[in-house]
Write a protein that holds these residues in place. Structure first.
Motif, mmCIF file in Angstrom:
data_model
loop_
_atom_site.group_PDB
_atom_site.id
_atom_site.type_symbol
_atom_site.label_atom_id
_atom_site.label_comp_id
_atom_site.label_asym_id
_atom_site.label_seq_id
_atom_site.Cartn_x
_atom_site.Cartn_y
_atom_site.Cartn_z
ATOM 1 N N TYR A 102 10.498 -1.131 13.224
ATOM 2 C CA TYR A 102 10.098 -0.426 11.809
ATOM 3 C C TYR A 102 9.231 -1.183 11.452
ATOM 4 C CZ TYR A 102 15.697 -2.007 13.014
ATOM 5 O OH TYR A 102 16.620 -1.737 13.443
ATOM 6 N N PHE A 103 9.003 -0.281 9.370
ATOM 7 C CA PHE A 103 8.373 -0.454 9.269
ATOM 8 C C PHE A 103 8.242 -1.063 7.477
ATOM 9 C CE2 PHE A 103 6.890 2.270 12.366
ATOM 10 C CZ PHE A 103 5.340 1.796 13.155
ATOM 11 N N ALA A 104 7.108 -1.489 7.149
ATOM 12 C CA ALA A 104 8.162 -1.913 5.645
ATOM 13 C C ALA A 104 6.073 -1.165 4.706
ATOM 14 C CB ALA A 104 7.694 -3.104 5.351
ATOM 15 N N GLY A 105 5.911 -1.632 3.459
ATOM 16 C CA GLY A 105 5.755 -0.700 2.457
ATOM 17 C C GLY A 105 5.769 0.438 2.375
ATOM 18 N N GLY A 106 5.039 0.752 1.139
ATOM 19 C CA GLY A 106 5.497 2.023 0.558
ATOM 20 C C GLY A 106 6.841 2.160 -0.623
ATOM 21 N N THR A 107 7.425 3.420 -1.394
ATOM 22 C CA THR A 107 8.342 3.403 -2.113
ATOM 23 C C THR A 107 9.579 4.067 -1.842
ATOM 24 O OG1 THR A 107 8.507 5.577 -1.850
ATOM 25 C CG2 THR A 107 6.492 5.548 -3.748
ATOM 26 N N ARG A 108 9.912 3.573 -0.862
ATOM 27 C CA ARG A 108 11.410 2.551 -0.086
ATOM 28 C C ARG A 108 11.414 1.319 0.601
ATOM 29 N NH1 ARG A 108 12.649 8.749 3.764
ATOM 30 N NH2 ARG A 108 12.546 10.076 2.280
ATOM 31 N N SER A 109 9.643 0.615 0.609
ATOM 32 C CA SER A 109 10.249 -1.109 0.770
ATOM 33 C C SER A 109 9.814 -1.872 -0.296
ATOM 34 C CB SER A 109 10.261 -1.079 2.342
ATOM 35 O OG SER A 109 8.430 -0.600 1.954
ATOM 36 N N VAL A 110 8.267 -2.259 -0.748
ATOM 37 C CA VAL A 110 7.642 -2.855 -1.328
ATOM 38 C C VAL A 110 6.554 -2.154 -1.724
ATOM 39 C CG1 VAL A 110 6.609 -4.637 -1.094
ATOM 40 C CG2 VAL A 110 7.891 -4.897 0.730
ATOM 41 N N ARG A 111 6.844 -1.312 -2.427
ATOM 42 C CA ARG A 111 5.900 -0.621 -3.204
ATOM 43 C C ARG A 111 4.461 -1.458 -3.872
ATOM 44 N NH1 ARG A 111 10.908 0.838 -7.141
ATOM 45 N NH2 ARG A 111 11.753 -0.782 -6.519
ATOM 46 N N GLY A 112 3.621 -0.860 -4.110
ATOM 47 C CA GLY A 112 2.299 -1.443 -4.369
ATOM 48 C C GLY A 112 1.714 -1.790 -3.151
ATOM 49 N N PHE A 113 1.811 -1.884 -1.610
ATOM 50 C CA PHE A 113 1.092 -1.523 -0.297
ATOM 51 C C PHE A 113 1.376 -0.319 0.601
ATOM 52 C CE2 PHE A 113 2.428 -5.824 -1.605
ATOM 53 C CZ PHE A 113 1.017 -6.902 -0.775
ATOM 54 N N ARG A 114 0.723 0.268 1.098
ATOM 55 C CA ARG A 114 0.981 1.618 1.187
ATOM 56 C C ARG A 114 2.267 1.594 1.827
ATOM 57 N NH1 ARG A 114 -3.637 5.034 1.027
ATOM 58 N NH2 ARG A 114 -5.972 4.172 -0.074
ATOM 59 N N THR B 294 9.711 10.656 -7.630
ATOM 60 C CA THR B 294 8.943 8.822 -8.024
ATOM 61 C C THR B 294 8.507 8.919 -8.151
ATOM 62 O OG1 THR B 294 9.885 8.395 -5.277
ATOM 63 C CG2 THR B 294 11.419 8.243 -6.123
ATOM 64 N N PHE B 295 8.247 7.255 -9.045
ATOM 65 C CA PHE B 295 7.047 7.198 -9.421
ATOM 66 C C PHE B 295 6.805 5.291 -9.448
ATOM 67 C CE2 PHE B 295 6.711 11.397 -11.450
ATOM 68 C CZ PHE B 295 6.323 12.250 -10.946
ATOM 69 N N SER B 296 5.527 5.182 -9.616
ATOM 70 C CA SER B 296 5.584 3.498 -9.158
ATOM 71 C C SER B 296 4.466 3.130 -9.702
ATOM 72 C CB SER B 296 6.691 2.882 -8.256
ATOM 73 O OG SER B 296 5.260 2.871 -7.107
ATOM 74 N N LEU B 297 4.318 2.420 -10.787
ATOM 75 C CA LEU B 297 2.916 1.608 -10.670
ATOM 76 C C LEU B 297 3.063 -0.246 -10.653
ATOM 77 C CD1 LEU B 297 0.159 1.533 -12.140
ATOM 78 C CD2 LEU B 297 0.616 1.405 -14.171
ATOM 79 N N ALA B 298 2.415 -0.774 -9.640
ATOM 80 C CA ALA B 298 2.697 -2.467 -8.978
ATOM 81 C C ALA B 298 1.558 -2.679 -8.926
ATOM 82 C CB ALA B 298 4.113 -1.810 -8.013
ATOM 83 N N PRO C 237 -6.309 -10.208 2.395
ATOM 84 C CA PRO C 237 -7.798 -9.184 2.617
ATOM 85 C C PRO C 237 -7.567 -7.749 3.259
ATOM 86 C CG PRO C 237 -8.847 -11.934 2.737
ATOM 87 C CD PRO C 237 -7.333 -11.657 2.641
ATOM 88 N N GLU C 238 -6.860 -8.282 4.338
ATOM 89 C CA GLU C 238 -5.867 -7.063 5.552
ATOM 90 C C GLU C 238 -4.729 -6.491 5.452
ATOM 91 O OE1 GLU C 238 -3.876 -11.146 6.885
ATOM 92 O OE2 GLU C 238 -6.274 -10.374 6.181
ATOM 93 N N ASP C 239 -5.066 -6.466 4.375
ATOM 94 C CA ASP C 239 -3.608 -5.672 3.578
ATOM 95 C C ASP C 239 -4.514 -4.755 2.870
ATOM 96 O OD1 ASP C 239 -1.790 -7.830 4.110
ATOM 97 O OD2 ASP C 239 -1.584 -8.705 2.340
ATOM 98 N N ARG C 240 -3.655 -3.003 3.160
ATOM 99 C CA ARG C 240 -3.876 -2.268 2.425
ATOM 100 C C ARG C 240 -3.137 -1.748 1.247
ATOM 101 N NH1 ARG C 240 -4.430 2.114 7.889
ATOM 102 N NH2 ARG C 240 -2.558 0.353 7.964
ATOM 103 N N THR C 241 -3.653 -1.999 -0.081
ATOM 104 C CA THR C 241 -2.369 -1.704 -1.182
ATOM 105 C C THR C 241 -2.861 -0.698 -1.806
ATOM 106 O OG1 THR C 241 -4.021 -3.087 -2.176
ATOM 107 C CG2 THR C 241 -3.321 -4.339 -1.667
ATOM 108 N N GLN C 242 -1.932 -0.323 -3.027
ATOM 109 C CA GLN C 242 -1.275 1.028 -3.590
ATOM 110 C C GLN C 242 -1.175 0.837 -4.387
ATOM 111 O OE1 GLN C 242 0.459 4.781 -1.631
ATOM 112 N NE2 GLN C 242 -1.825 4.969 -1.333
ATOM 113 N N SER C 243 -2.037 0.810 -5.608
ATOM 114 C CA SER C 243 -1.701 0.459 -7.338
ATOM 115 C C SER C 243 0.102 1.414 -7.853
ATOM 116 C CB SER C 243 -2.183 -0.215 -9.126
ATOM 117 O OG SER C 243 -3.104 -1.231 -7.898
ATOM 118 N N PHE C 244 -0.624 2.468 -7.302
ATOM 119 C CA PHE C 244 0.175 4.084 -8.312
ATOM 120 C C PHE C 244 0.554 4.637 -6.479
ATOM 121 C CE2 PHE C 244 0.398 8.620 -9.654
ATOM 122 C CZ PHE C 244 1.737 8.431 -10.739
#
Length: 768
Positions: A650-662, A742-746, A753-760
């Protein structure tokens, strides 16, 4: 001699003038019998039409002074601008001058109101192409146009009308409109309120100053219809709070001298608040009084509420409708007592005649077979009418992917009082497509896809799809066939076959690639109206490709489990509970699904995965839906397999789970510090969904404000609630012709610090 010649010439001239002079009007000094009637001056109007309106015919005797009545009758038709009567012996001659006919009405300068709407308004005052032109109607016509614009708040409008004469007694009416701009509401004031504040009363009105957060709003544009709706909103608010005698005394709309700004003042009288003293049920109740009382939303001691009373009456009507009483009438009657400000409430129940459904008629299905719609019906022909079954039938039809809209009407059968027909009009959407697409996804890069799909194959309701999709991460070839009614009882069956090449490194996952080939057959068994069990046996062949940079976690797994080639005999089983009103952009209902995936004993790898998902849609108010969702998923190996295969983690992060993280970035990493996935995932969140306030008539677009949460763990034992990541933001979904974009701004709330974030984040494509 000359004088004699002059006298002769003068006499001749006089005779000539007399011969050309009009015949004198009908003599008023004696009667005569009409031997014949001659009509002069007609151009467009048929003689028979004139004779129809003429109050005299051949053989009639015209009395002295009757000529005025004849002329008056012809003028009353509106066809003529001048009428005169003449007589030659006993022949009545009617000389008429026709009014011109309207050849064309040309309107220019109108933008706010469509030309067809203006022409309809003019038709109501007698101005239309082909009709007789009457100058006396011009003023009425201009006033009607002005009223059309005044109703929309455009008080600076100017209307110039010109009449152009044409040949053959015709005219063109040319209307030039300078609309000006809508008068802006600067302030809405409420006077006389004591219980509720002015801000509380005006904030939900459609009229008022523009909201600061919505610069595209038309709230400050005045219109009479909108103000009338606002007054009803105020009335409903007070009646729902128990102020039975509430009254709006007056409404003043003040226009500034330049006609650009408007000030609205509403004067009201709140009255006294009433409570419900007792509730009685009267009439022919059909079902038990105890059951009907359980449907009431209001009880003795509660504050009087028109909304709750109306909902209670509707609930009783629906319950009676389930017994076959399609036209039941429930009339709530309040009886006020001045002492104590109490209300005695009585629901009078008149069930009417019990009816059954004679026929169900479908229209609009040009491509779809009639049977495809009938199998979705829960209301049967020949059975007693049921409100619940009729509504459920409508929802089931609306949920079909090849149906855009459903309109259902209950119609009495003429000549009977116990039969009705259901007339169902469907609007079909295009169910087949051939698409070649190019797009871009942040997680998969450049996308190329081509597909041939048909959701309603030959009008049978079966779905057939052939697709090829290509990106930097995946290359997929697939074919699928699905029959939703393999049996008459609603058991479905589908077949899927696919081949997929994956380069995981391109998605920032552990460095490996895979080739996977699989086929499966799916059976869906409806257990109840809302519950479905699906089972999918299948086979899959997996080949893993490694490189020098493949992490040890993968090479060790392949060594310990006799890789890199695996043959898997799989079995998927799921139980779904679905009460949503729609499958796309649902506004109410619940979707729950439990899914079990097992690689069966005898496979080269033996493992299982269990996933539970829950989505709950709650309508907060009109056009505002609260979505609550959560997921828990766990997988592990059994038998001789060392661990859950890395390509099934399993993976998480991105438009289908937790937006704002890659995409795929949350959770354990491998020895190369790339995302590796885990055996346990939790995710969830809340979302407020609504149509965009600045885009009218866009049913395919929704925007949202969301809170996302989730994390992936190596195993269930590693679960730590403190490691769950949270993010808030705004999103938008557009159901475009090429799919959901789909578009999101989070904004992550607790990233490390080790997390890879992505606002848009976005997924976007376009067909060509």
């Amino acid at each position: 001699m000359r004088s004699k010649m002059q006298r002769l010439m003068g006499a001749s001239a006089l005779a000539l003038v007399m011969s050309l002079a009009p015949i004198p009007s009908v003599a008023v000094d004696r009667d005569f019998v009409v031997a014949d009637i001659e009509l002069e001056g007609l151009q467009r109007i048929a003689p028979g039409t004139v004779l129809t309106y003429l109050p005299v015919s051949v053989g009639d005797s015209i009395a002295a002074g009757q000529s005025a009545d004849i002329i008056r009758a012809l003028f009353a038709t509106g066809f003529f601008s001048d009428v005169s009567l003449r007589r030659r012996d006993d022949v009545l001659i009617v000389v008429m001058e026709e009014r011109p006919a309207i050849n064309e009405i040309r309107i220019s300068g109108n933008r706010d109101i469509k030309t067809d709407q203006l022409l309809d308004a003019l038709r109501q005052v007698g101005m239309a192409r082909g009709r007789v032109f009457n100058r006396t109607v011009l003023e009425r016509m201009e006033n009607e146009l002005l009223q059309q614009y005044f109703a929309r708040g455009k008080y600076n409008v100017q209307v110039d009308v010109e009449v152009e004469s044409l040949a053959r007694n015709r005219v063109d009416v040319v209307i030039d409109i300078a609309e000006g701009r809508v008068a802006r509401i600067q302030q809405v004031r409420v006077v006389g309120n004591e219980v509720l504040s002015e801000r509380e009363l005006t904030r939900r009105l459609e009229s008022g100053s523009k909201r600061w957060y919505n610069p595209f709003s038309r709230r400050n544009q005045y219109s009479r219809q909108k103000l009338a709706g606002d007054l009803e909103t105020l009335r409903s608010r007070y009646l729902d709070d128990g102020y039975v005698n509430f009254n709006i005394d007056s409404t003043q709309v003040t226009l500034t001298p330049d006609r650009r700004d408007i000030y609205v003042t509403i004067n009201l009288d709140e009255g006294e608040q009433y409570v419900v003293r007792e509730i009685n049920l009267a009439g022919n109740l059909i079902v038990s009084e105890e059951e009907l009382r359980s449907l009431l939303e209001i009880a003795p001691g509660d504050v009087f509420s028109r909304r709750q009373i109306t909902n209670s009456a509707n609930a009783i009507s629906r319950r009676l409708g389930d017994e076959g009483y399609a036209f039941a009438n429930v009339n709530p009657i309040p009886e006020l007592t001045e002492e104590g400000n109490e209300v005695a409430l009585t629901f009078f129940v008149d069930p009417g005649q019990r009816v059954y459904v004679r026929r169900i008629n479908f229209t609009g299905n040009a491509r779809t077979q009639d049977e495809v719609f009938r199998r979705e019906m829960r209301q049967m022909e020949g059975g007693w009418y049921s409100t619940s079954n009729v509504e459920r039938s409508r929802v089931r039809l609306q949920r079909l992917p090849y149906v855009e809209n459903v309109n259902l009407e209950t119609r009495r059968v003429p000549g009977t009082d116990d039969q009705v027909d259901l007339d169902i009009s469907v609007t079909e959407r295009l169910s087949g497509s051939f698409m070649v697409g190019l797009g871009y996804s942040q997680s998969q890069g450049l996308l190329f896809n081509t597909s041939l799909s048909q959701d309603n194959f030959f009008g049978s309701g079966n779905r057939v799809s052939v697709a090829f999709n290509n990106s930097s991460v995946n290359r997929i070839y697939s074919f699928s066939f699905f029959n939703p009614y393999y049996t008459i009882d609603g058991v479905s069956r589908g077949f899927d076959i696919f081949y997929r090449e994956t380069d995981a490194a391109e998605a920032d996952i552990s460095r490996y690639s895979s080739d996977r080939f699989g086929l499966s057959v799916t059976y869906g068994i409806p257990l109840t109206e809302f519950n479905t069990f699906r089972i999918t046996p299948g086979f899959e062949s997996v080949r893993i490709k490694t490189s020098d940079r493949t992490p040890n976690e993968i090479t060790d797994f392949l060594r310990d489990n006799d890789g890199p080639d695996f043959n898997l005999y799989t079995l998927n089983a799921s139980l779904t509970h679905d009460t949503r009103d729609r499958t796309v952009f649902a506004e109410r209902g619940n979707l729950q699904r439990v899914n079990l995936e097992v690689a069966l004993p005898g496979s080269d790898l033996e493992y299982y995965r269990v996933d539970y998902r829950n989505q709950y849609f709650l309508p907060v108010r009109e056009n505002l839906t609260l979505k609550l969702h959560g997921e828990a998923a766990y997988g592990d190996a059994y038998g001789n397999t060392s661990d859950l295969p890395f390509f099934e983690k399993y993976f998480a992060g991105g438009t289908r789970s937790v937006r704002g993280f890659r995409d795929f970035s949350l959770g354990p990493t491998d020895s190369n510090n790339d995302a590796f996935g885990g055996n346990f995932r939790v995710a969830g969140g809340a979302e407020l969904i609504f149509p965009p306030p600045f885009l009218d008539n866009m049913p395919s677009v929704r925007v949202s404000l969301f809170l996302d949460a989730g994390q992936v763990y190596a195993s269930y034992d590693d679960f730590d609630a403190g490691e769950i990541r949270y993010a808030v933001g705004a999103g938008m979904t557009w159901l475009s012709p090429v799919g959901a974009l789909t578009f999101s701004l989070a904004k992550p709330l607790n990233d490390k610090p080790e997390d890879r974030t992505q606002s848009f984040q976005f997924n976007i494509g376009a067909s060509f």
